[in-house]
Design a protein around this motif. Structure first.
Motif, mmCIF file in Angstrom:
data_model
loop_
_atom_site.group_PDB
_atom_site.id
_atom_site.type_symbol
_atom_site.label_atom_id
_atom_site.label_comp_id
_atom_site.label_asym_id
_atom_site.label_seq_id
_atom_site.Cartn_x
_atom_site.Cartn_y
_atom_site.Cartn_z
ATOM 1 N N GLU A 1 -10.777 56.560 57.127
ATOM 2 C CA GLU A 1 -12.059 56.245 57.768
ATOM 3 C C GLU A 1 -13.200 56.834 56.957
ATOM 4 N N SER B 1 -19.224 61.179 56.618
ATOM 5 C CA SER B 1 -17.900 61.797 56.711
ATOM 6 C C SER B 1 -16.833 60.914 56.066
ATOM 7 N N SER C 1 -12.347 60.625 56.199
ATOM 8 C CA SER C 1 -11.101 61.100 56.798
ATOM 9 C C SER C 1 -9.902 60.562 56.033
ATOM 10 N N LEU D 1 -10.440 65.597 50.156
ATOM 11 C CA LEU D 1 -11.478 65.033 51.028
ATOM 12 C C LEU D 1 -12.874 65.493 50.627
ATOM 13 N N THR E 1 -4.422 64.920 60.065
ATOM 14 C CA THR E 1 -5.625 64.161 59.716
ATOM 15 C C THR E 1 -6.733 65.135 59.368
ATOM 16 N N THR F 1 -10.814 65.599 58.177
ATOM 17 C CA THR F 1 -12.132 64.967 58.154
ATOM 18 C C THR F 1 -13.118 65.909 57.480
ATOM 19 N N ARG G 1 -17.096 66.610 56.333
ATOM 20 C CA ARG G 1 -18.498 66.305 56.652
ATOM 21 C C ARG G 1 -19.388 67.205 55.816
#
Length: 140
Positions: free
Chosen positions: A31, A36, A38, A66, A101, A103, A105
């Motif tokens: 995503e 952001s 993910s 990430l 998972t 993520t 930011r």
């Protein structure tokens, strides 16, 4: 970012760097939003330490992947590239199997420095790792 741009970016990230560490660990970008990014990573024997739980280094690999990709997605890659210069990772819970998972930011998105926060969660949504990362944005 339009839905078409999001899909194109995720496709690029998921097909970038064959044979590299992120691919070898099964990291899959899932995503992207305007601030952001993910990805998921399977937890299996490939990422275990001797006690049968996910190695802290595997969490760091997911977090750094990430954080680095987040920076590189949001800069002009014709003129710049972003590289990690600092990572601080806190391992909060253990995971034996399943999928985690992560993520990322932005905390700060400057012209020459990005600082991001990466949260990695298990399938129940429990926070298992919290990482902050600094990237320098360098002219090519």
């Amino acid at each position: 970012m339009t839905e078409q741009e999001k899909a194109k970016t995720l496709d690029f990230l998921n097909n970038w760097g064959e044979g590299l560490l992120a691919k070898n660990l099964g990291i899959l970008f899932s995503e992207i939003t305007d601030d952001s990014l993910s990805a998921t990573m399977p937890v299996n024997e490939n990422v275990h330490q001797p006690f049968g739980i996910m190695h802290g280094g595997a969490s760091c690999v997911l977090a750094e992947t990430l954080g680095s990709c987040l920076s590189n997605v949001f800069i002009d890659t014709e003129k710049f590239y972003a590289v990690g210069t600092n990572i601080n990772s806190n391992h909060l819970r253990s995971v034996r199997k399943g999928v985690v998972t992560g993520t990322a930011r932005f905390i700060r998105k400057g012209k020459t420095m990005h600082v991001s926060e990466i949260e990695i969660r298990n399938e129940k949504g429990d926070l298992i790792n919290h990482t902050t990362m600094t990237n320098n944005v360098i002219a090519k």
